[in-house]
Design a protein around this motif. Structure first.
Motif, PDB file in Angstrom:
ATOM      1  N   THR A  86      48.857  -8.757  43.170  1.00 38.81           N
ATOM      2  CA  THR A  86      47.673  -8.861  42.321  1.00 38.81           C
ATOM      3  C   THR A  86      47.674  -7.660  41.373  1.00 38.81           C
ATOM      4  O   THR A  86      47.831  -6.523  41.804  1.00 38.81           O
ATOM      5  CB  THR A  86      46.389  -8.843  43.166  1.00 38.81           C
ATOM      6  OG1 THR A  86      46.383  -9.973  44.028  1.00 38.81           O
ATOM      7  CG2 THR A  86      45.153  -8.853  42.284  1.00 38.81           C
ATOM      8  N   VAL A  87      47.534  -7.918  40.086  1.00 35.83           N
ATOM      9  CA  VAL A  87      47.582  -6.836  39.098  1.00 35.83           C
ATOM     10  C   VAL A  87      46.167  -6.521  38.630  1.00 35.83           C
ATOM     11  O   VAL A  87      45.410  -7.414  38.239  1.00 35.83           O
ATOM     12  CB  VAL A  87      48.475  -7.214  37.899  1.00 35.83           C
ATOM     13  CG1 VAL A  87      48.484  -6.079  36.867  1.00 35.83           C
ATOM     14  CG2 VAL A  87      49.894  -7.504  38.370  1.00 35.83           C
ATOM     15  N   VAL A  88      45.826  -5.245  38.679  1.00 34.92           N
ATOM     16  CA  VAL A  88      44.527  -4.759  38.233  1.00 34.92           C
ATOM     17  C   VAL A  88      44.763  -3.818  37.055  1.00 34.92           C
ATOM     18  O   VAL A  88      45.418  -2.780  37.200  1.00 34.92           O
ATOM     19  CB  VAL A  88      43.778  -4.031  39.361  1.00 34.92           C
ATOM     20  CG1 VAL A  88      42.475  -3.428  38.846  1.00 34.92           C
ATOM     21  CG2 VAL A  88      43.498  -4.986  40.522  1.00 34.92           C
ATOM     22  N   ALA A  89      44.286  -4.193  35.882  1.00 36.44           N
ATOM     23  CA  ALA A  89      44.393  -3.353  34.688  1.00 36.44           C
ATOM     24  C   ALA A  89      43.071  -2.608  34.511  1.00 36.44           C
ATOM     25  O   ALA A  89      42.050  -3.206  34.177  1.00 36.44           O
ATOM     26  CB  ALA A  89      44.698  -4.205  33.459  1.00 36.44           C
ATOM     27  N   ALA A  90      43.092  -1.309  34.762  1.00 33.08           N
ATOM     28  CA  ALA A  90      41.860  -0.519  34.761  1.00 33.08           C
ATOM     29  C   ALA A  90      41.893   0.522  33.652  1.00 33.08           C
ATOM     30  O   ALA A  90      42.959   0.992  33.247  1.00 33.08           O
ATOM     31  CB  ALA A  90      41.668   0.158  36.113  1.00 33.08           C
ATOM     32  N   GLY A  91      40.708   0.881  33.181  1.00 34.51           N
ATOM     33  CA  GLY A  91      40.588   1.934  32.187  1.00 34.51           C
ATOM     34  C   GLY A  91      40.119   1.424  30.837  1.00 34.51           C
ATOM     35  O   GLY A  91      40.285   0.249  30.504  1.00 34.51           O
ATOM     36  N   PRO A  92      39.528   2.323  30.037  1.00 33.20           N
ATOM     37  CA  PRO A  92      38.996   1.921  28.722  1.00 33.20           C
ATOM     38  C   PRO A  92      40.070   1.571  27.709  1.00 33.20           C
ATOM     39  O   PRO A  92      39.767   0.997  26.665  1.00 33.20           O
ATOM     40  CB  PRO A  92      38.217   3.165  28.275  1.00 33.20           C
ATOM     41  CG  PRO A  92      38.845   4.303  29.020  1.00 33.20           C
ATOM     42  CD  PRO A  92      39.263   3.743  30.338  1.00 33.20           C
ATOM     43  N   ALA A 102      45.703 -10.423  34.791  1.00 32.56           N
ATOM     44  CA  ALA A 102      45.213  -9.227  35.473  1.00 32.56           C
ATOM     45  C   ALA A 102      43.696  -9.216  35.546  1.00 32.56           C
ATOM     46  O   ALA A 102      42.999  -9.691  34.648  1.00 32.56           O
ATOM     47  CB  ALA A 102      45.701  -7.977  34.746  1.00 32.56           C
ATOM     48  N   ALA A 103      43.179  -8.625  36.612  1.00 34.73           N
ATOM     49  CA  ALA A 103      41.750  -8.368  36.735  1.00 34.73           C
ATOM     50  C   ALA A 103      41.438  -7.071  36.005  1.00 34.73           C
ATOM     51  O   ALA A 103      42.268  -6.159  35.948  1.00 34.73           O
ATOM     52  CB  ALA A 103      41.358  -8.253  38.200  1.00 34.73           C
ATOM     53  N   THR A 104      40.239  -6.976  35.443  1.00 31.32           N
ATOM     54  CA  THR A 104      39.868  -5.793  34.653  1.00 31.32           C
ATOM     55  C   THR A 104      38.522  -5.248  35.117  1.00 31.32           C
ATOM     56  O   THR A 104      37.486  -5.491  34.492  1.00 31.32           O
ATOM     57  CB  THR A 104      39.797  -6.148  33.154  1.00 31.32           C
ATOM     58  OG1 THR A 104      38.919  -7.274  32.989  1.00 31.32           O
ATOM     59  CG2 THR A 104      41.170  -6.489  32.603  1.00 31.32           C
ATOM     60  N   PRO A 105      38.486  -4.502  36.204  1.00 33.82           N
ATOM     61  CA  PRO A 105      37.231  -3.911  36.667  1.00 33.82           C
ATOM     62  C   PRO A 105      36.757  -2.827  35.717  1.00 33.82           C
ATOM     63  O   PRO A 105      37.564  -2.190  35.016  1.00 33.82           O
ATOM     64  CB  PRO A 105      37.604  -3.319  38.026  1.00 33.82           C
ATOM     65  CG  PRO A 105      39.056  -3.007  37.895  1.00 33.82           C
ATOM     66  CD  PRO A 105      39.627  -4.101  37.036  1.00 33.82           C
TER      67      PRO A 105
END
Length: 344
Positions: free
Chosen positions: A308-314, A325-328
């Motif tokens: 599972t890919v999570v792309a985080a950050g502004p 990708a999920a983007t929390p």
């Protein structure tokens, strides 16, 4: 005693010198003296106030107490009581206000109140950080960072993590202070870089201390943590690692500026349950890399796995990362996503 402190007025530092030493505004020092009697123990008529080492020690105690969230009136009484106990009380009988001064923390104890408004009109203002409506711990952290008081910074950070946990400590204490100092040096150029560097280093140290603590992790596939190529900011990744450790979840940290080939190789070799890719700036957001990681698979045919890919950050911007990708938007959201991905 610094040479410039020895003048015709006698040895000691003037109010401005004391303010610079402690990292507060001269207005704050004068306010404390007027409201709470925190002033030089010896005063001579017709001379400017000179602060002896003993007087400065009282102010240092005041700074430390208010940094821990103690109301300024109570902090002043405690600091002056220590001086009195040492036999160095004011010669003229003055002391802290007898309960008439504000003891509810509403005074401008760090130059962020209205009394410092005049100083803030100049570019960057005085040696203060405007942190806004934040917790007492965050306000204390900002004060200690401006003073370059490393032991106090470390103490506040550790206590915040122990009391609130990593996620809340990051959200309510660390991040607002980091953002405030970032805004400050962005306005002042290089003026506050030293504060930002000191604060960032100690935040990183405390987070890493939590992340590498000896805990028995759950028997699940690890989370792989990496920054996009060209991305040097890693504090959010370190906060994520520390939060995962708190939840007894395994992780592998690759850190800043991971080349695409290196990240893809790590994914194939490790077979993680989730991969978090951090981007602080839009210029470092690599959507192609996210797609390649999402498409990657490992294991023998018939039992291949994907992370599972999570792309985080502004850095991913309003449009977000690719649909794979999920983007929390918050640390709490990212950690929840990662935990769900590797424990489902």
């Amino acid at each position: 005693m610094p040479e410039e402190a020895r003048t015709a007025d006698g040895p000691g530092l003037p109010t401005g010198g004391v303010a610079r030493l402690l990292g507060v505004s001269p207005t704050t020092v004068r306010s404390w003296e007027r409201r709470y009697g925190i002033g030089p123990a010896e005063r001579r008529a017709g001379h400017h106030r000179r602060w002896s080492p003993q007087d400065i020690a009282v102010l240092e105690a005041m700074c430390r107490l208010t940094a821990r969230g103690v109301p300024p009136g109570e902090a002043a009484r405690t600091a002056l009581a220590r001086r009195t106990a040492d036999g160095t009380g004011p010669a003229d009988g003055t002391g802290p206000a007898d309960g008439t001064g504000p003891a509810d923390g509403t005074g401008p104890v760090d130059g962020t109140g209205p009394e410092d408004a005049a100083g803030s009109r100049a570019p960057g203002g005085g040696r203060t950080l405007r942190v806004g409506a934040v917790s007492p711990e965050c306000r204390g952290l900002a004060r200690a960072a401006v003073r370059l008081d490393a032991p106090e910074v470390t103490g506040i950070l550790r206590e915040a993590v122990e009391r609130h946990g990593v996620v809340d400590a990051w959200t309510e204490v660390m991040m607002p202070a980091l953002q405030a100092v970032g805004r400050k040096w962005a306005v002042d150029g290089e003026h506050y870089v030293e504060v930002e560097h000191l604060l960032s280093w100690h935040v990183s140290s405390v987070l890493r201390g939590v992340a590498v603590a000896a805990v028995r992790v759950r028997p699940v596939r690890p989370v792989l943590l990496a920054a996009t190529p060209g991305e040097q900011h890693t504090l959010p990744l370190e906060a994520t690692a520390a939060a995962l450790t708190e939840r007894a979840l395994p992780f592998r940290m690759l850190g800043a500026a991971v080349p695409p080939r290196a990240l893809l190789d790590a994914v194939h070799r490790l077979g993680p349950g989730a991969v978090m890719i951090w981007s602080q700036d839009r210029q470092t957001a690599d959507r192609g890399l996210v797609r390649r990681v999402s498409a990657g698979a490992w294991g023998p045919r018939g039992s291949r796995g994907r992370a599972t890919v999570v792309a985080a950050g502004p850095g991913w911007g309003r449009t977000g990362a690719p649909g794979e990708a999920a983007t929390p938007r918050t640390l709490a959201g990212a950690v929840d996503l990662l935990e769900e991905a590797i424990t489902a």
